[in-house]
Design an enzyme around this catalytic site. Structure first.
Site, PDB file in Angstrom:
ATOM      1  N   HIS A 199       0.818  -1.212   0.000  1.00  0.00           N
ATOM      2  CA  HIS A 199       0.000   0.000   0.000  1.00  0.00           C
ATOM      3  C   HIS A 199       0.859   1.272   0.000  1.00  0.00           C
ATOM      4  CE1 HIS A 199       0.921   0.903   4.214  1.00  0.00           C
ATOM      5  NE2 HIS A 199       0.789  -0.386   4.451  1.00  0.00           N
ATOM      6  N   GLU A 215      -2.322  -7.187   7.126  1.00  0.00           N
ATOM      7  CA  GLU A 215      -1.005  -7.109   7.741  1.00  0.00           C
ATOM      8  C   GLU A 215      -0.959  -8.001   8.987  1.00  0.00           C
ATOM      9  OE1 GLU A 215       1.996  -7.042   7.605  1.00  0.00           O
ATOM     10  OE2 GLU A 215       2.606  -4.943   7.383  1.00  0.00           O
TER      11      GLU A 215
END
Length: 214
Positions: free
Chosen positions: A14, A87
């Site tokens: 990201h 994550e």
């Protein structure tokens, strides 16, 4: 007898977030993309624009979904959110400033980033647990698309992508994955072959193209 075509996965981390700038631990917790992060997402998308993608998958964290949307832009690439691509869960360290962790939790950060497969933050998940869910998601993606082959985008996170590559290559060295860097893994007959790790050239190429067209 049917044979599988080559399937290539493009893993994209990201874009820069507010917590990245503040140097806060950001796993399951979330923070918005910065203006720089949005530009990074648009840039990597532009840098990948000459590659045909048949599908895209993304962590369901908002920072990743936003990165994916800015990167894909108006291209007709179906985006599929998957919580298993999130994550690592950093437990009690979530949202804490890296500088304040030693005072609060001693050497927790050093232990976490020791790359021991069983290492974890207090109340967080281990690298083994992270890999188990990541691998499950990726194996399903590979199984779904292996017969037709082609290129797939997977938008995720630095530790998640890095840990997956370390485990499938049996490597002991973690390479830092910059925001909107790209890692490329080819699957041939179901076996992964890593081509690129944390490559920023697509983002840089796209940035130059965007500036030239502005």
């Amino acid at each position: 007898m049917l044979t599988e075509n080559k399937l290539t996965l493009y893993f994209v981390r990201h874009g820069e977030t507010q917590y990245n700038v503040e140097r806060r631990m950001q796993g399951f917790c979330d923070s918005p993309l910065t203006e720089k992060g949005i530009l990074q997402a648009k840039s990597v998308g532009k840098g990948l624009s000459d590659i045909e993608f048949i599908a895209a998958y993304a962590s369901d964290s908002q920072r990743v979904l936003d990165t994916a949307k800015f990167a894909i832009g108006d291209r007709d690439i179906p985006l599929n959110p998957d919580a298993r691509l999130k994550e690592m869960n950093f437990g009690v360290l979530e949202a804490l400033l890296e500088d304040e962790i030693p005072t609060l939790y001693g050497d927790a950060l050093e232990k976490l980033f020791s790359l021991d497969i069983n290492a974890c933050a207090p109340e967080g998940e281990t690298y083994a647990q992270l890999f188990a869910r990541t691998e499950q998601a990726i194996n399903e993606i590979v199984e779904k698309h292996a017969q037709d082959g082609g290129n797939i985008l997977i938008f995720s996170h630095g530790v998640t992508i890095g840990n997956y590559i370390i485990q499938v290559t049996n490597s002991k060295e973690f390479k830092v994955h910059d925001n909107c860097s790209v890692s490329v893994v080819n699957f041939v007959d179901g076996k992964p072959y890593v081509e690129k790790i944390g490559d920023t050239s697509f983002r840089e190429k796209g940035s130059k193209l965007l500036k030239a067209n502005s």
